[in-house]
Motif scaffolding. Structure first.
Motif, short mmCIF file in Angstrom:
data_model
loop_
_atom_site.label_atom_id
_atom_site.label_comp_id
_atom_site.label_asym_id
_atom_site.label_seq_id
_atom_site.Cartn_x
_atom_site.Cartn_y
_atom_site.Cartn_z
N VAL A 1 0.83 -1.20 0.00
CA VAL A 1 0.00 0.00 0.00
C VAL A 1 0.87 1.26 0.00
N THR A 2 1.81 1.33 0.95
CA THR A 2 2.61 2.54 1.09
C THR A 2 3.89 2.53 0.25
N GLY A 3 4.36 1.33 -0.12
CA GLY A 3 5.61 1.24 -0.87
C GLY A 3 6.84 1.36 0.02
N LYS A 4 6.62 1.52 1.33
CA LYS A 4 7.73 1.64 2.28
C LYS A 4 8.10 0.25 2.80
N SER B 1 2.47 -2.87 5.95
CA SER B 1 3.10 -2.29 7.13
C SER B 1 2.02 -2.11 8.19
N ILE B 2 2.44 -1.89 9.42
CA ILE B 2 1.49 -1.63 10.50
C ILE B 2 0.61 -0.43 10.14
N GLU B 3 1.25 0.59 9.60
CA GLU B 3 0.54 1.81 9.19
C GLU B 3 -0.60 1.50 8.21
N ALA B 4 -0.29 0.69 7.20
CA ALA B 4 -1.31 0.35 6.20
C ALA B 4 -2.36 -0.58 6.78
N LYS B 5 -1.95 -1.47 7.66
CA LYS B 5 -2.87 -2.43 8.29
C LYS B 5 -3.89 -1.69 9.15
N ARG B 6 -3.44 -0.66 9.86
CA ARG B 6 -4.34 0.12 10.72
C ARG B 6 -5.39 0.88 9.92
N LYS B 7 -5.04 1.27 8.71
CA LYS B 7 -5.97 2.03 7.86
C LYS B 7 -7.05 1.14 7.28
N GLN B 8 -6.83 -0.17 7.28
CA GLN B 8 -7.81 -1.10 6.71
C GLN B 8 -9.11 -1.12 7.46
#
Length: 125
Positions: free
Chosen positions: A99-102, A118-125
């Motif tokens: 999702v983020t490419g990071k 990433s955790i960041e992308a997982k939280r946005k789900q």
């Protein structure tokens, strides 16, 4: 230009590869046990019990087999996800959030080596 790494070093990838291969081996053993459990058609010796107990026993056995089949399906998916992670290591996309490419944090990949978010992308789900 930013100092953000876009992919893990070969050394890091080797570490992840070992973790994944160990998880695949353990998961395959678990899957084999589950399959043996639900394919076991051996008689449990209920012939000498009353019909009502026998029907309870048979109903319980069916439920156990169904539960084992469901667990086996989940285990097969887990193994498939781990094998896909190995493919991502080979093609150079492992550890990159889709999702983020990071880069996904190393700690997350050590715990969930098949992660694609990433955790960041997982939280946005």
């Amino acid at each position: 230009m930013s100092d953000v790494k876009l992919k893990y070093s070969q050394e890091d990838l080797e570490e992840f590869k070992v973790i994944i291969q160990k998880k695949i081996a353990r998961s395959q053993e678990d899957l084999d046990l589950l399959k043996a459990a639900y394919k076991n058609d051996a008689d449990n010796g209920t012939d000498d019990t009353s019909p009502s107990f026998k029907s309870f026993d048979e109903g319980s056995e069916v439920m156990n087999k169904e539960a084992n089949v469901q667990l086996a399906i989940r285990q097969e998916k887990f193994i498939r996800d781990l094998n896909n992670a190995l493919l991502r290591i080979e093609n150079g996309t492992y550890g990159v959030c889709r999702v983020t490419g990071k880069l996904i944090q190393k700690e997350r990949l050590r715990l969930v080596p098949h992660a694609t978010l990433s955790i960041e992308a997982k939280r946005k789900q």
